[in-house]
Design a protein around this motif. Structure first.
Motif, PDB file in Angstrom:
ATOM      1  N   SER A 102      17.229  -4.787 -13.738  1.00  0.00           N
ATOM      2  CA  SER A 102      18.155  -5.325 -15.495  1.00  0.00           C
ATOM      3  C   SER A 102      19.434  -3.953 -14.380  1.00  0.00           C
ATOM      4  O   SER A 102      19.231  -2.932 -13.435  1.00  0.00           O
ATOM      5  CB  SER A 102      17.637  -5.142 -16.487  1.00  0.00           C
ATOM      6  OG  SER A 102      16.720  -5.951 -16.480  1.00  0.00           O
ATOM      7  N   TRP A 106      24.163  -4.964 -22.566  1.00  0.00           N
ATOM      8  CA  TRP A 106      24.405  -5.995 -23.348  1.00  0.00           C
ATOM      9  C   TRP A 106      24.616  -6.163 -24.619  1.00  0.00           C
ATOM     10  O   TRP A 106      24.921  -4.969 -25.516  1.00  0.00           O
ATOM     11  CB  TRP A 106      22.692  -6.974 -23.362  1.00  0.00           C
ATOM     12  CG  TRP A 106      23.733  -8.157 -24.196  1.00  0.00           C
ATOM     13  CD1 TRP A 106      23.216  -7.825 -25.858  1.00  0.00           C
ATOM     14  CD2 TRP A 106      23.763  -9.234 -23.682  1.00  0.00           C
ATOM     15  NE1 TRP A 106      23.346  -9.535 -26.625  1.00  0.00           N
ATOM     16  CE2 TRP A 106      23.644 -10.253 -24.994  1.00  0.00           C
ATOM     17  CE3 TRP A 106      24.041 -10.511 -23.185  1.00  0.00           C
ATOM     18  CZ2 TRP A 106      23.981 -11.683 -24.813  1.00  0.00           C
ATOM     19  CZ3 TRP A 106      23.809 -11.599 -22.762  1.00  0.00           C
ATOM     20  CH2 TRP A 106      24.141 -12.525 -24.049  1.00  0.00           C
ATOM     21  N   ARG A 114      20.884 -11.740 -27.580  1.00  0.00           N
ATOM     22  CA  ARG A 114      20.660 -12.060 -26.154  1.00  0.00           C
ATOM     23  C   ARG A 114      19.990 -13.390 -25.385  1.00  0.00           C
ATOM     24  O   ARG A 114      19.352 -14.625 -26.750  1.00  0.00           O
ATOM     25  CB  ARG A 114      19.321 -11.298 -25.623  1.00  0.00           C
ATOM     26  CG  ARG A 114      20.098  -9.490 -26.275  1.00  0.00           C
ATOM     27  CD  ARG A 114      18.797  -8.291 -26.391  1.00  0.00           C
ATOM     28  NE  ARG A 114      19.319  -7.175 -25.316  1.00  0.00           N
ATOM     29  CZ  ARG A 114      20.376  -6.490 -26.508  1.00  0.00           C
ATOM     30  NH1 ARG A 114      19.726  -7.760 -27.409  1.00  0.00           N
ATOM     31  NH2 ARG A 114      20.627  -5.698 -26.094  1.00  0.00           N
ATOM     32  N   ASN A 117      15.793 -14.771 -25.755  1.00  0.00           N
ATOM     33  CA  ASN A 117      15.668 -14.965 -27.135  1.00  0.00           C
ATOM     34  C   ASN A 117      15.118 -13.257 -26.811  1.00  0.00           C
ATOM     35  O   ASN A 117      14.293 -11.983 -27.114  1.00  0.00           O
ATOM     36  CB  ASN A 117      14.533 -14.654 -28.588  1.00  0.00           C
ATOM     37  CG  ASN A 117      14.941 -16.018 -28.537  1.00  0.00           C
ATOM     38  OD1 ASN A 117      15.989 -15.758 -29.429  1.00  0.00           O
ATOM     39  ND2 ASN A 117      13.953 -16.766 -29.246  1.00  0.00           N
ATOM     40  N   GLY A 118      14.841 -12.931 -26.104  1.00  0.00           N
ATOM     41  CA  GLY A 118      15.584 -11.392 -24.885  1.00  0.00           C
ATOM     42  C   GLY A 118      13.997 -11.251 -23.759  1.00  0.00           C
ATOM     43  O   GLY A 118      13.646  -9.901 -23.308  1.00  0.00           O
ATOM     44  N   GLU A 121      14.202  -9.798 -20.737  1.00  0.00           N
ATOM     45  CA  GLU A 121      15.307  -8.735 -20.031  1.00  0.00           C
ATOM     46  C   GLU A 121      14.853  -8.004 -19.899  1.00  0.00           C
ATOM     47  O   GLU A 121      13.570  -7.996 -19.960  1.00  0.00           O
ATOM     48  CB  GLU A 121      16.121  -9.298 -21.684  1.00  0.00           C
ATOM     49  CG  GLU A 121      17.015  -7.301 -21.237  1.00  0.00           C
ATOM     50  CD  GLU A 121      17.642  -7.161 -22.795  1.00  0.00           C
ATOM     51  OE1 GLU A 121      18.496  -5.923 -22.821  1.00  0.00           O
ATOM     52  OE2 GLU A 121      17.407  -8.225 -23.672  1.00  0.00           O
ATOM     53  N   PRO A 396      22.288 -11.679 -33.804  1.00  0.00           N
ATOM     54  CA  PRO A 396      20.129 -10.853 -33.633  1.00  0.00           C
ATOM     55  C   PRO A 396      19.773 -10.657 -34.424  1.00  0.00           C
ATOM     56  O   PRO A 396      19.905 -10.326 -35.776  1.00  0.00           O
ATOM     57  CB  PRO A 396      20.968  -9.876 -32.299  1.00  0.00           C
ATOM     58  CG  PRO A 396      21.869  -9.686 -32.828  1.00  0.00           C
ATOM     59  CD  PRO A 396      22.643 -10.793 -33.051  1.00  0.00           C
ATOM     60  N   TYR A 539      11.123 -12.050 -31.124  1.00  0.00           N
ATOM     61  CA  TYR A 539      12.781 -11.305 -30.007  1.00  0.00           C
ATOM     62  C   TYR A 539      12.128 -10.385 -29.761  1.00  0.00           C
ATOM     63  O   TYR A 539      11.512  -9.287 -30.297  1.00  0.00           O
ATOM     64  CB  TYR A 539      13.738 -11.052 -30.967  1.00  0.00           C
ATOM     65  CG  TYR A 539      15.445 -11.489 -30.764  1.00  0.00           C
ATOM     66  CD1 TYR A 539      16.317 -12.592 -30.513  1.00  0.00           C
ATOM     67  CD2 TYR A 539      15.460  -9.760 -31.236  1.00  0.00           C
ATOM     68  CE1 TYR A 539      17.239 -11.871 -29.736  1.00  0.00           C
ATOM     69  CE2 TYR A 539      16.977  -9.713 -30.144  1.00  0.00           C
ATOM     70  CZ  TYR A 539      17.681 -10.936 -29.720  1.00  0.00           C
ATOM     71  OH  TYR A 539      18.931 -10.511 -28.958  1.00  0.00           O
ATOM     72  N   ASN A 540      12.587 -10.274 -28.841  1.00  0.00           N
ATOM     73  CA  ASN A 540      12.875  -8.855 -27.725  1.00  0.00           C
ATOM     74  C   ASN A 540      14.515  -8.139 -27.359  1.00  0.00           C
ATOM     75  O   ASN A 540      14.917  -8.885 -27.061  1.00  0.00           O
ATOM     76  CB  ASN A 540      12.240  -8.910 -26.536  1.00  0.00           C
ATOM     77  CG  ASN A 540      10.558  -9.405 -26.545  1.00  0.00           C
ATOM     78  OD1 ASN A 540       9.787  -8.418 -26.923  1.00  0.00           O
ATOM     79  ND2 ASN A 540      10.263 -10.479 -26.569  1.00  0.00           N
ATOM     80  N   LEU A 541      14.242  -6.736 -27.436  1.00  0.00           N
ATOM     81  CA  LEU A 541      15.659  -6.177 -26.868  1.00  0.00           C
ATOM     82  C   LEU A 541      15.017  -5.237 -26.416  1.00  0.00           C
ATOM     83  O   LEU A 541      14.110  -4.160 -26.724  1.00  0.00           O
ATOM     84  CB  LEU A 541      16.803  -6.151 -28.272  1.00  0.00           C
ATOM     85  CG  LEU A 541      15.395  -5.145 -29.066  1.00  0.00           C
ATOM     86  CD1 LEU A 541      16.838  -3.688 -29.399  1.00  0.00           C
ATOM     87  CD2 LEU A 541      16.716  -5.920 -30.869  1.00  0.00           C
ATOM     88  N   ARG A 542      15.787  -4.318 -26.043  1.00  0.00           N
ATOM     89  CA  ARG A 542      16.035  -3.065 -25.282  1.00  0.00           C
ATOM     90  C   ARG A 542      17.075  -1.841 -25.590  1.00  0.00           C
ATOM     91  O   ARG A 542      18.436  -2.606 -24.838  1.00  0.00           O
ATOM     92  CB  ARG A 542      16.041  -3.293 -23.441  1.00  0.00           C
ATOM     93  CG  ARG A 542      14.391  -3.179 -22.976  1.00  0.00           C
ATOM     94  CD  ARG A 542      13.919  -4.179 -23.304  1.00  0.00           C
ATOM     95  NE  ARG A 542      12.876  -4.569 -22.478  1.00  0.00           N
ATOM     96  CZ  ARG A 542      11.877  -5.244 -22.089  1.00  0.00           C
ATOM     97  NH1 ARG A 542      12.023  -6.914 -23.440  1.00  0.00           N
ATOM     98  NH2 ARG A 542      10.477  -5.891 -21.215  1.00  0.00           N
TER      99      ARG A 542
END
Length: 637
Positions: A102, A106, A114, A117-118, A121, A396, A539-542
């Motif tokens: 990566s 974002w 995202r 749904n991430g 990512e 989100p 959902y996933n996010l960083r």
């Protein structure tokens, strides 16, 4: 006028060379009425999804999926599954693998939720986690080392630097995506490694394309070019390998490769022979007249009104080189998510299928023809164009920001701001930090505070904490927190840490730049579905990575000491060496050296010249005296 003529010419050519949708069909009915195909073609499919975003951005999502039966995989029979990767998985005993490359950030405030749904990512740099089959932790660590070293050579990345200090064993954050029916839970070991400082570049894209059945020669992969991919505002490459067991069929091993990138339309449309950006004339700028400071000499650009007319050739520099002949014909290779009110022109011979939700459409085209899409700019005022250009981004489930707090080189703090945009639903998630060993967390300082309640901590929002302390130069810090954010609230999660002093040899060449700290992983739990005590991730996010400044010594002082010491040793050693090895004698007793011989020769020559001169003078004087005597004798006679 100069900008209008090329746009008009391009629109005219598109009307002549492209045709609007010729066939409108429902994707569900198309798949049901499709003719039967061989199993070899249904084992692989690829799809490109184009989604225009606000602020003149374009999200391009490439997805490639290959299947092979587990029996064929165990028998070393590879068809669409890449052999080079399959042999590594078999040698390392890997049951499930996830790899991420990566770069960028974002912009959730502008672009919305995202993609995927991430789930596809990763944080900045390289992330990798896998489930390995092993009897003990030591065996799992050995297989993990084998896997990282093999993948490092395959993808031309520094995965071999994922050692014990960069490896953790998550407890709550990750769940297997595949169906591990015959696997023993006690023999499945989850390991996670991250390299936030790794720079993703073209040498990682090339082996990625070589894993595809059609490589980059045909299909949507022909658009993937390193100059375009790594010029994007945000991009991620993902590889997911997992076993999938359908209810009425044989279990298969599935590899899914995906590339997601956000391209700046204005920057991508610049010609390569003249890439220098130049501002448009004032009379061609589209301004947001709702701003209170709008005037004839002040302009705030409209959010989505400019640069929304584009084609695939303008964005990627080339059209799609036909469809991959090995792909599943029931899956449309190209889809675009724009409102139905917007006109889309496609190449002649392409079949358009509109989605019933009136927000997307897909295209089928033959393998022997190039494929092109052109979106002309719609007519109308700025307000009308904003509603017609792009679909409204999905909000989100959670916004997250992370930053350092404090000052000085001894201690510091981390603050994560978590905002729930939902007005009536709380969000439960797992917050995971994988920190380097030189960041020592003070566990008692972890606190949660709701915005609007200054100085008052609300520890009831934290439900569970897993903490694994670091071991100097052997293991990093692992922190996992399961917590909740109330509806329409902003929560601050903070903790303090202490900075360690590294050894002289442990600093990188750019020590004053700082040390990269991996992104935090947030896994939002789905309350509607559960399996035992674990729940599926919704959902996933960083978060973004951080840059930690450690106490850095003055690296010039060691070099000064080295130079001074070397000079002193050279002088002392030189004098002592002369005393020990040289023999001292009188000057007249010593052998004649080259200089002395030269001086003696010069003296001898000068003495010879003087002697000859003296002899010549004596002879001349004698002849004068003899002549005088002869004259005197003659006169006497």
């Amino acid at each position: 006028m100069r900008r209008f003529f090329p746009s008009f010419l391009l629109s005219l050519l598109s009307l002549l060379c492209f045709s609007p949708y010729a066939v409108v069909a429902n994707p569900s009915t198309t798949s049901a009425d499709s003719t039967s195909v061989s199993d070899s073609r249904s084992d692989y499919h690829e799809q490109l999804i184009l989604r225009p975003l606000p602020l003149s951005a374009l999200l391009a999502s490439f997805n490639f999926r290959s299947n092979t039966s587990l029996s064929a995989f165990e028998a070393h029979n590879f068809r669409f599954f890449p052999r080079s990767l399959g042999q590594i998985l078999q040698h390392a005993g890997t049951r499930e693998l996830h790899l991420r490359f990566s770069l960028g950030r974002w912009d959730a405030e502008s672009w919305g939720a995202r993609p995927w749904n991430g789930a596809r990512e990763g944080g900045t740099g390289v992330e990798m986690w896998a489930w390995l089959e092993a009897e003990t932790d030591e065996e799992a660590d050995h297989k993990w080392l084998t896997l990282t070293n093999a993948l490092s050579g395959l993808f031309c990345a520094s995965l071999n630097f994922i050692d014990s200090t960069r490896t953790t064993r998550p407890v709550m954050s990750f769940q297997p995506e595949g169906n591990h029916i015959d696997a023993n839970a006690t023999n499945m070991h989850l390991l996670y490694g991250v390299l936030p400082h790794e720079v993703v570049c073209t040498e990682n894209l090339t082996p990625f394309l070589k894993l595809l059945p059609c490589k980059g020669k045909a299909g949507i992969a022909s658009l993937l070019d390193g100059h375009k991919l790594f010029d994007s505002s945000w991009q991620t490459m993902a590889i997911d390998i997992r076993p999938v067991c359908p209810e009425d069929g044989e279990c298969v091993l599935q590899i899914e490769q995906s590339i997601d990138m956000v391209l700046d339309i204005d920057r991508s449309k610049r010609p390569r022979d003249n890439p220098i950006p130049r501002p448009p004339p004032a009379h061609e700028m589209k301004c947001n007249t709702s701003k209170p400071y709008n005037a004839h000499d002040t302009c705030f650009p409209a959010d989505s009104a400019a640069n929304q007319d584009w084609s695939i050739s303008q964005i990627f520099g080339r059209p799609i080189k036909g469809a991959c002949p090995l792909t599943d014909p029931t899956v449309s290779p190209v889809c675009i998510q724009v409102p139905d009110s917007r006109v889309v022109f496609a190449s002649e011979g392409a079949i358009e299928k509109k989605n019933p939700d009136q927000t997307s459409r897909c295209f089928d085209f033959p393998a022997e023809n190039d494929f092109e899409i052109f979106l002309p700019a719609p007519d109308g005022s700025v307000e009308v164009v904003v509603d017609q250009l792009v679909n409204k981004p999905e909000t989100p489930l959670l916004y997250a920001e992370r930053s350092f707090t404090g000052h000085g080189q001894e201690r510091g703090g981390v603050q994560t701001i978590l905002r729930n945009p939902s007005p009536d639903q709380e969000v439960e998630f797992i917050y995971m930090e994988s920190l380097p060993w030189f960041m020592r967390i003070y566990l008692h300082t972890i606190s949660v505070r709701v915005d609007g309640q200054p100085g008052k901590a609300d520890d009831s929002l934290i439900h569970e904490v897993y903490y694994r302390p670091a071991v100097d130069r052997a293991r990093g810090t692992q922190l996992e927190v399961r917590m909740t954010v109330p509806p329409a609230s902003t929560v601050f999660l903070t903790y303090d840490f202490e900075k360690s002093i590294l050894r002289y040899t442990e600093y990188p060449p750019d020590a004053n730049r700082g040390f990269d700290v991996a992104a935090a992983i947030i896994t939002i739990l789905n309350k509607d579905q559960s399996v035992g005590n674990s729940r599926f991730a919704a959902y996933n996010l960083r978060t973004t990575t951080l840059l930690c400044n450690l106490p850095t010594p003055d690296f010039s002082m060691p070099y000064n000491v080295i130079i001074f010491t070397s000079t002193a040793i050279a002088l002392a050693f030189g004098g002592m060496f002369n005393i020990l090895v040289r023999r001292f004698v009188a000057a007249n007793e010593g052998p004649e050296n080259g200089l002395k011989k030269g001086v003696n020769k010069l003296k001898a020559k000068l003495a010879g010249v003087l002697k000859k001169t003296k002899k010549g003078g004596d002879k001349k004087q004698g002849s004068i005296f003899a002549a005088a005597e002869e004259v005197t004798t003659e006169k006497t006679e």
